[in-house]
Design a protein around this motif. Structure first.
Motif, PDB file in Angstrom:
ATOM      1  N   GLN A 242       0.833  -1.211   0.000  1.00 33.03           N
ATOM      2  CA  GLN A 242       0.000   0.000   0.000  1.00 33.03           C
ATOM      3  C   GLN A 242       0.868   1.261   0.000  1.00 33.03           C
ATOM      4  O   GLN A 242       0.628   2.208  -0.753  1.00 33.03           O
ATOM      5  CB  GLN A 242      -0.901   0.026   1.238  1.00 33.03           C
ATOM      6  CG  GLN A 242      -2.002  -1.021   1.247  1.00 33.03           C
ATOM      7  CD  GLN A 242      -3.252  -0.576   0.518  1.00 33.03           C
ATOM      8  OE1 GLN A 242      -3.193   0.304  -0.348  1.00 33.03           O
ATOM      9  NE2 GLN A 242      -4.365  -1.186   0.837  1.00 33.03           N
ATOM     10  N   LEU A 243       1.882   1.258   0.865  1.00 28.91           N
ATOM     11  CA  LEU A 243       2.746   2.444   0.965  1.00 28.91           C
ATOM     12  C   LEU A 243       3.549   2.649  -0.310  1.00 28.91           C
ATOM     13  O   LEU A 243       3.775   3.788  -0.738  1.00 28.91           O
ATOM     14  CB  LEU A 243       3.675   2.311   2.180  1.00 28.91           C
ATOM     15  CG  LEU A 243       2.967   2.451   3.535  1.00 28.91           C
ATOM     16  CD1 LEU A 243       3.907   2.092   4.679  1.00 28.91           C
ATOM     17  CD2 LEU A 243       2.414   3.859   3.721  1.00 28.91           C
TER      18      LEU A 243
ATOM     19  N   PHE B   1       2.581   2.120  -3.284  1.00 24.74           N
ATOM     20  CA  PHE B   1       1.714   2.726  -4.298  1.00 24.74           C
ATOM     21  C   PHE B   1       1.066   4.028  -3.810  1.00 24.74           C
ATOM     22  O   PHE B   1       0.059   4.464  -4.365  1.00 24.74           O
ATOM     23  CB  PHE B   1       0.635   1.725  -4.736  1.00 24.74           C
ATOM     24  CG  PHE B   1       1.164   0.630  -5.629  1.00 24.74           C
ATOM     25  CD1 PHE B   1       1.293   0.830  -6.996  1.00 24.74           C
ATOM     26  CD2 PHE B   1       1.565  -0.594  -5.103  1.00 24.74           C
ATOM     27  CE1 PHE B   1       1.800  -0.165  -7.822  1.00 24.74           C
ATOM     28  CE2 PHE B   1       2.067  -1.597  -5.920  1.00 24.74           C
ATOM     29  CZ  PHE B   1       2.192  -1.383  -7.278  1.00 24.74           C
ATOM     30  N   SER B   2       1.625   4.611  -2.759  1.00 26.98           N
ATOM     31  CA  SER B   2       1.065   5.853  -2.197  1.00 26.98           C
ATOM     32  C   SER B   2       1.978   7.040  -2.461  1.00 26.98           C
ATOM     33  O   SER B   2       3.204   6.900  -2.514  1.00 26.98           O
ATOM     34  CB  SER B   2       0.918   5.716  -0.668  1.00 26.98           C
ATOM     35  OG  SER B   2      -0.020   4.720  -0.341  1.00 26.98           O
ATOM     36  N   LEU B   3       1.364   8.224  -2.570  1.00 25.93           N
ATOM     37  CA  LEU B   3       2.145   9.461  -2.571  1.00 25.93           C
ATOM     38  C   LEU B   3       2.655   9.715  -1.151  1.00 25.93           C
ATOM     39  O   LEU B   3       2.057   9.235  -0.185  1.00 25.93           O
ATOM     40  CB  LEU B   3       1.268  10.634  -3.034  1.00 25.93           C
ATOM     41  CG  LEU B   3       0.843  10.598  -4.499  1.00 25.93           C
ATOM     42  CD1 LEU B   3      -0.194  11.684  -4.778  1.00 25.93           C
ATOM     43  CD2 LEU B   3       2.051  10.766  -5.406  1.00 25.93           C
ATOM     44  N   PRO B   4       3.737  10.467  -1.005  1.00 27.98           N
ATOM     45  CA  PRO B   4       4.260  10.713   0.340  1.00 27.98           C
ATOM     46  C   PRO B   4       3.417  11.741   1.103  1.00 27.98           C
ATOM     47  O   PRO B   4       2.680  12.520   0.507  1.00 27.98           O
ATOM     48  CB  PRO B   4       5.664  11.253   0.073  1.00 27.98           C
ATOM     49  CG  PRO B   4       5.581  11.854  -1.287  1.00 27.98           C
ATOM     50  CD  PRO B   4       4.576  11.057  -2.062  1.00 27.98           C
ATOM     51  N   TYR B   5       3.555  11.721   2.426  1.00 30.71           N
ATOM     52  CA  TYR B   5       2.917  12.712   3.296  1.00 30.71           C
ATOM     53  C   TYR B   5       3.978  13.666   3.817  1.00 30.71           C
ATOM     54  O   TYR B   5       5.063  13.231   4.216  1.00 30.71           O
ATOM     55  CB  TYR B   5       2.244  12.002   4.478  1.00 30.71           C
ATOM     56  CG  TYR B   5       1.917  12.909   5.641  1.00 30.71           C
ATOM     57  CD1 TYR B   5       0.814  13.747   5.608  1.00 30.71           C
ATOM     58  CD2 TYR B   5       2.727  12.931   6.774  1.00 30.71           C
ATOM     59  CE1 TYR B   5       0.518  14.580   6.672  1.00 30.71           C
ATOM     60  CE2 TYR B   5       2.442  13.759   7.847  1.00 30.71           C
ATOM     61  CZ  TYR B   5       1.328  14.587   7.790  1.00 30.71           C
ATOM     62  OH  TYR B   5       1.039  15.412   8.847  1.00 30.71           O
TER      63      TYR B   5
END
Lengths: 270, 86
Positions: free
Chosen positions: B63-64, B66-70
């Motif tokens: 999941q992480l 394929f995620s944009l960063p925070y």
């Protein structure tokens, strides 16, 4: 097993779906205001939509013995239009005393933009002013992780809002921990392709426990299954979980969360 | 359930999913030019490599990936007044 679907968009479903859900054990549901699939042109469109949610759907569900509750807002996709959003937010108090309204939702972010954040904060202001429960929409796919963190930052930036009165929906493996750790309720949405499957939802129950955790179908006008909660129940049974454990997630927890709304009234089956 | 029971239940499903991915990759490879977006293909490769790591939390790690960063500085970056309410 009797169950609640705490997030389902019945305006998009047929009356046959109500009949099917009733036969599968659905005794109550809550329907957040959301995007119609196209951007609405005026606040008056929302007035009609809120009447549909507070009047027509309530009676359509009642015909099948299902208690229908709802949430009001302008959704994140249409929040890019800040002036329209402000007109809608100003109109919401007209509907807050309707008996099936649970609070403000589903509010949140979609593409994590400035305008979405501004409109989200103005919804929070409304919820704080009227002491309403909040239902949160978290973004899709690659926007979910930063968007969920941004939403939590905004919620926790307002000390008037109590985490136990906020349900953060569409959590997945990378967001559920932070939502629960910060004291919020979490909802897992069971979608055929995106979001979460019944098996992955059962995995998260096994890893995080049942406290402050709900599941929903978010059945809407897109690819979705209104019967997804019974599929989750079936998956949990296949794994040998007790009826009490399953019931807590699909019945007791939604009831406990909704019961914080002063208007909420539900008569369980005898 | 024991690990063996879970494996017995999941084996055919896992096999089917691996086949599905294999067929998808074959389909991309035999398709006409222009070639597939290299950045997305690299993400897929990295995701598959994550599955082979002998550590828990594979689903979260995928999941992480394929995620944009925070960024905690997002309010200043967007010019949104967050915090100090109430």
């Amino acid at each position: 097993m009797d169950y609640f679907d705490p997030h389902i968009h019945m305006v998009s479903r047929t009356t046959d779906d109500y009949a099917t859900l009733a036969r599968m054990g659905c005794v109550g549901m809550s329907e957040p205001a959301f995007w119609a699939g196209f951007d609405r042109g005026s606040a008056e469109s929302f007035r009609d939509y809120f009447r549909q949610l507070t009047e027509f759907e309530r009676s359509r569900a009642a015909a099948y013995g299902i208690a229908h509750y709802t949430w009001l807002c302008i959704n994140a996709k249409e929040a890019e239009n800040v002036s329209l959003s402000r007109e809608v937010i100003a109109m919401i108090p007209e509907f807050l005393d309707r008996p099936n309204v649970l609070g403000i939702g589903e509010i949140g972010l979609n593409k994590n933009t400035k305008n979405e954040s501004i409109v989200f904060l103005e919804h929070l202001e409304l919820a704080a002013k009227f002491d309403e429960l909040i239902l949160i929409h978290t973004p899709h796919l690659h926007d979910k992780y930063p968007g969920t963190r941004m939403i939590l930052d905004m919620l926790q930036g307002d000390s008037r809002l109590q985490p136990q009165r906020v349900l953060v929906d569409h959590v997945e493996e990378h967001t559920i921990g932070e939502v629960l750790d910060r004291g919020f309720w979490a909802g897992m949405t069971l979608y055929p392709v995106s979001k979460c499957t019944p098996a992955r939802a059962a995995d998260m129950v096994e890893q995080f426990g049942t406290e402050r955790l709900c599941v929903n179908s978010a059945g809407d006008w897109g690819p979705s299954q209104p019967t997804a909660v019974p599929n989750f129940i079936f998956e949990m049974r296949r794994r040998g979980h007790s009826e009490a454990t399953i019931r807590r997630v699909v019945y007791d927890n939604p009831l406990a969360f909704f019961s914080q709304c002063r208007r909420f009234h539900f008569q369980p089956r005898a | 359930m024991s690990a063996q029971e879970v494996l017995d239940r999941e084996f055919l499903e896992i096999r089917a999913r691996i086949l599905k991915i294999a067929a998808s990759l074959d389909r991309i490879e035999r398709s006409d030019s222009p070639p597939a977006d290299p950045a997305r293909m690299a993400l897929i490769r990295e995701g598959l490599e994550l599955l082979l790591k002998d550590s828990p939390g594979r689903a979260k790690n995928v999941q992480l990936l394929f995620s944009l960063p925070y960024s905690p500085d997002w309010p200043a970056a967007l010019g949104v007044p967050v915090g100090k309410k109430g």
